[in-house]
Design an enzyme around this catalytic site. Structure first.
Site, PDB file in Angstrom:
ATOM      1  N   GLN A  12      51.805  34.989  50.230  1.00  0.00           N
ATOM      2  CA  GLN A  12      53.217  34.655  50.445  1.00  0.00           C
ATOM      3  C   GLN A  12      53.666  35.038  51.853  1.00  0.00           C
ATOM      4  O   GLN A  12      54.268  34.225  52.567  1.00  0.00           O
ATOM      5  CB  GLN A  12      54.106  35.374  49.413  1.00  0.00           C
ATOM      6  CG  GLN A  12      55.570  34.961  49.529  1.00  0.00           C
ATOM      7  CD  GLN A  12      56.538  35.855  48.767  1.00  0.00           C
ATOM      8  OE1 GLN A  12      56.171  36.904  48.233  1.00  0.00           O
ATOM      9  NE2 GLN A  12      57.792  35.436  48.706  1.00  0.00           N
ATOM     10  N   ASP A  34      41.176  35.160  54.852  1.00  0.00           N
ATOM     11  CA  ASP A  34      41.527  35.381  53.435  1.00  0.00           C
ATOM     12  C   ASP A  34      40.269  35.121  52.609  1.00  0.00           C
ATOM     13  O   ASP A  34      39.333  34.451  53.076  1.00  0.00           O
ATOM     14  CB  ASP A  34      42.642  34.397  53.011  1.00  0.00           C
ATOM     15  CG  ASP A  34      43.409  34.879  51.783  1.00  0.00           C
ATOM     16  OD1 ASP A  34      44.589  35.231  51.914  1.00  0.00           O
ATOM     17  OD2 ASP A  34      42.812  34.891  50.683  1.00  0.00           O
ATOM     18  N   ASP A  49      36.083  38.638  52.866  1.00  0.00           N
ATOM     19  CA  ASP A  49      36.334  39.561  51.756  1.00  0.00           C
ATOM     20  C   ASP A  49      36.531  40.940  52.367  1.00  0.00           C
ATOM     21  O   ASP A  49      35.577  41.567  52.838  1.00  0.00           O
ATOM     22  CB  ASP A  49      35.142  39.549  50.782  1.00  0.00           C
ATOM     23  CG  ASP A  49      35.366  40.518  49.618  1.00  0.00           C
ATOM     24  OD1 ASP A  49      36.389  41.247  49.635  1.00  0.00           O
ATOM     25  OD2 ASP A  49      34.514  40.546  48.715  1.00  0.00           O
ATOM     26  N   TYR A 139      49.853  49.632  41.313  1.00  0.00           N
ATOM     27  CA  TYR A 139      50.176  49.096  42.646  1.00  0.00           C
ATOM     28  C   TYR A 139      50.942  50.141  43.466  1.00  0.00           C
ATOM     29  O   TYR A 139      50.600  50.424  44.623  1.00  0.00           O
ATOM     30  CB  TYR A 139      51.010  47.823  42.461  1.00  0.00           C
ATOM     31  CG  TYR A 139      51.625  47.239  43.698  1.00  0.00           C
ATOM     32  CD1 TYR A 139      50.837  46.648  44.678  1.00  0.00           C
ATOM     33  CD2 TYR A 139      53.013  47.225  43.874  1.00  0.00           C
ATOM     34  CE1 TYR A 139      51.419  46.074  45.809  1.00  0.00           C
ATOM     35  CE2 TYR A 139      53.596  46.654  44.986  1.00  0.00           C
ATOM     36  CZ  TYR A 139      52.805  46.081  45.948  1.00  0.00           C
ATOM     37  OH  TYR A 139      53.381  45.515  47.054  1.00  0.00           O
TER      38      TYR A 139
HETATM   39  P1  NAD Z   1      49.979  37.753  48.055  1.00  0.00           P
HETATM   40  O1  NAD Z   1      49.453  38.204  46.736  1.00  0.00           O
HETATM   41  O2  NAD Z   1      50.850  36.557  48.107  1.00  0.00           O
HETATM   42  O3  NAD Z   1      48.783  37.513  49.066  1.00  0.00           O
HETATM   43  C1  NAD Z   1      47.692  38.389  49.151  1.00  0.00           C
HETATM   44  C2  NAD Z   1      46.545  37.613  49.775  1.00  0.00           C
HETATM   45  O4  NAD Z   1      45.424  38.504  49.872  1.00  0.00           O
HETATM   46  C3  NAD Z   1      46.087  36.420  48.935  1.00  0.00           C
HETATM   47  O5  NAD Z   1      46.073  35.244  49.724  1.00  0.00           O
HETATM   48  C4  NAD Z   1      44.688  36.793  48.485  1.00  0.00           C
HETATM   49  O6  NAD Z   1      43.799  35.697  48.399  1.00  0.00           O
HETATM   50  C5  NAD Z   1      44.260  37.761  49.584  1.00  0.00           C
HETATM   51  N1  NAD Z   1      43.195  38.663  49.157  1.00  0.00           N
HETATM   52  C6  NAD Z   1      43.035  39.258  47.959  1.00  0.00           C
HETATM   53  N2  NAD Z   1      41.920  39.982  47.945  1.00  0.00           N
HETATM   54  C7  NAD Z   1      41.341  39.835  49.158  1.00  0.00           C
HETATM   55  C8  NAD Z   1      40.166  40.339  49.755  1.00  0.00           C
HETATM   56  N3  NAD Z   1      39.316  41.134  49.075  1.00  0.00           N
HETATM   57  N4  NAD Z   1      39.887  40.001  51.021  1.00  0.00           N
HETATM   58  C9  NAD Z   1      40.706  39.191  51.721  1.00  0.00           C
HETATM   59  N5  NAD Z   1      41.842  38.676  51.203  1.00  0.00           N
HETATM   60  C10 NAD Z   1      42.149  39.001  49.938  1.00  0.00           C
HETATM   61  O7  NAD Z   1      50.717  39.019  48.703  1.00  0.00           O
HETATM   62  P2  NAD Z   1      51.998  39.012  49.659  1.00  0.00           P
HETATM   63  O8  NAD Z   1      53.195  38.902  48.813  1.00  0.00           O
HETATM   64  O9  NAD Z   1      51.802  38.077  50.778  1.00  0.00           O
HETATM   65  O10 NAD Z   1      51.972  40.521  50.175  1.00  0.00           O
HETATM   66  C11 NAD Z   1      51.324  40.879  51.374  1.00  0.00           C
HETATM   67  C12 NAD Z   1      51.416  42.381  51.519  1.00  0.00           C
HETATM   68  O11 NAD Z   1      52.798  42.770  51.518  1.00  0.00           O
HETATM   69  C13 NAD Z   1      50.764  43.168  50.382  1.00  0.00           C
HETATM   70  O12 NAD Z   1      50.206  44.353  50.890  1.00  0.00           O
HETATM   71  C14 NAD Z   1      51.924  43.510  49.484  1.00  0.00           C
HETATM   72  O13 NAD Z   1      51.688  44.686  48.764  1.00  0.00           O
HETATM   73  C15 NAD Z   1      53.023  43.703  50.500  1.00  0.00           C
HETATM   74  N6  NAD Z   1      54.352  43.516  49.909  1.00  0.00           N
HETATM   75  C16 NAD Z   1      54.740  42.273  49.502  1.00  0.00           C
HETATM   76  C17 NAD Z   1      55.995  42.112  48.932  1.00  0.00           C
HETATM   77  C18 NAD Z   1      56.493  40.784  48.463  1.00  0.00           C
HETATM   78  O14 NAD Z   1      57.580  40.708  47.884  1.00  0.00           O
HETATM   79  N7  NAD Z   1      55.776  39.712  48.703  1.00  0.00           N
HETATM   80  C19 NAD Z   1      56.844  43.231  48.789  1.00  0.00           C
HETATM   81  C20 NAD Z   1      56.378  44.476  49.171  1.00  0.00           C
HETATM   82  C21 NAD Z   1      55.145  44.615  49.766  1.00  0.00           C
HETATM   83  N1  SER Z   2      57.569  42.156  45.571  1.00  0.00           N
HETATM   84  C1  SER Z   2      56.585  43.160  45.265  1.00  0.00           C
HETATM   85  C2  SER Z   2      56.306  43.219  43.809  1.00  0.00           C
HETATM   86  O1  SER Z   2      57.188  42.860  43.052  1.00  0.00           O
HETATM   87  C3  SER Z   2      57.080  44.517  45.733  1.00  0.00           C
HETATM   88  O2  SER Z   2      56.034  45.179  46.317  1.00  0.00           O
HETATM   89  O3  SER Z   2      55.243  43.635  43.433  1.00  0.00           O
END
Ligand code: NAD
Ligand code: SER
Length: 318
Positions: A12, A34, A49, A139
């Protein structure tokens, strides 16, 4: 000249962050990576990976990477389905990135944390930067551990690692990947498609959120700040806006008066109940000048405008 490696670029946040970094540094200066390989991609993409440290090292050497943005993780709701795998993936990838960055002398690293680090012991209103952290999800536990590892690498090795505790991120460009805040994206998609929405949280569950434009700007502003401005080396609290499902539904009804939301809380309600309702981000404001731009009205207008183009919805009701 900097070369940037983004890990988890297909998620995302990564989808949008890569484009912002490409605009800032140039298409050939950003290496997106990714586990999942995209069908179409503009720029440099490498399948990676991140549980394999040697694979990260190989990319860092091949492209002479100077900055890493590490976004790969399993999020809060998905994580509860497989706690051990979530711990292993979230921790192994963070440790790999920190260690490769140290050994290969990468000059700056960004690893996001989350509001999920907070648990029942934190004050839920204007949750302070310094709070007792007792997360209820695997998490959240992995994010607290990652924060401590970032502090450790900064203190022991002087690695310039920076972090933000993102609130729930809301975007039209990409779909969320298994979090507790995902409803706040899903609800807009349903509304624009002319459907009603069944929400998995109760109507009065207030959570901290942030619009993607603000989240990306915050990330870039933090990474641009002079190192001596950064006084928080585990992770910065960050606030965008806070709202309940009922409030976002009402904001959407302003555009789609017949839109209806029903509420059927599931296991994610307990996770949400353990998180803050709003965040005190005064350290980010003080240290690197953070200020959000989007409130609920402005975000709703923008979400509906862009999703309408995606779905070719009829906006005569607006
Ligand atoms: P997401 O789940 O949308 O994307 C994560 C990506 O990581 C995916 O495309 C997946 O294919 C990839 N991935 C998984 N395992 C992998 C591996 N072994 N090697 C390489 N790639 C791998 O997550 P996001 O929402 O984009 O979040 C990104 C970061 O921001 C994360 O650390 C998440 O904890 C943090 N975060 C996100 C939010 C949110 O609301 N989206 C909020 C707080 C924190
Ligand atoms: N948007 C994220 C979740 O709901 C917060 O880290 O997991």
């Amino acid at each position: 000249m900097d070369t940037i490696l983004v890990i988890g670029a297909g998620g995302q946040i990564g989808t949008v962050l890569v484009q912002a970094l490409q605009q800032k540094f140039g298409l050939n200066r950003v290496v997106a990576s990714d586990l999942k390989t995209p069908q179409v991609f503009s720029g440099i993409f490498e399948t990676l990976d991140a549980t394999k440290a040697e694979a990260i090292t190989a990319l860092v050497r091949r492209y002479e990477v100077t900055q890493i943005y590490h976004l790969a993780a399993i999020l809060s709701a998905s994580g509860e389905a497989n706690p051990i795998r979530t711990w292993e993936l979230n921790m192994q990838t963070v440790l790999n990135v920190l260690e490769v960055a140290r050994v290969e002398k990468v000059s700056k690293v960004f690893i996001p944390s989350s509001i999920a680090v907070f648990g029942p012991s934190a004050n839920p209103v204007n949750t302070p930067q310094q709070s007792f952290l007792d997360p209820t999800t695997v998490y959240g536990i992995s994010k607290v551990a990652a924060e401590n590892w970032m502090q450790y690498y900064y203190t022991k090795y002087n690695l310039d690692v920076r972090s933000i505790r993102y609130p729930g991120v809301i975007s039209y460009q990409s779909m969320p990947g298994g979090g507790t805040t995902d409803y706040a994206v899903d609800i807009y998609h349903k509304a624009v498609q002319g459907q009603d929405y069944e929400c998995f949280l109760s109507e009065d569950t207030r959570l901290p959120m942030i619009y993607m434009d603000d989240a990306i700007r915050a990330t870039l502003e933090l990474m641009e700040a002079d190192a001596d401005q950064i006084t928080v080396r585990n992770s910065y609290n960050l606030a965008g806006l806070s709202f309940t499902p009922a409030e976002v539904a009402a904001a959407i009804q302003h555009f789609f008066p017949t839109f209806q939301t029903t509420y059927k809380p599931d296991f994610r309600q307990q996770i949400a109940n353990s998180w803050p309702q709003s965040i005190d981000d005064s350290a980010a404001r003080r240290d690197w000048g953070w200020k959000p731009a989007y409130d609920l009205t402005r975000m709703t207008e923008d979400m509906i405008h862009h999703l309408d183009h995606q779905y070719h919805a009829d906006l005569t009701q607006v």
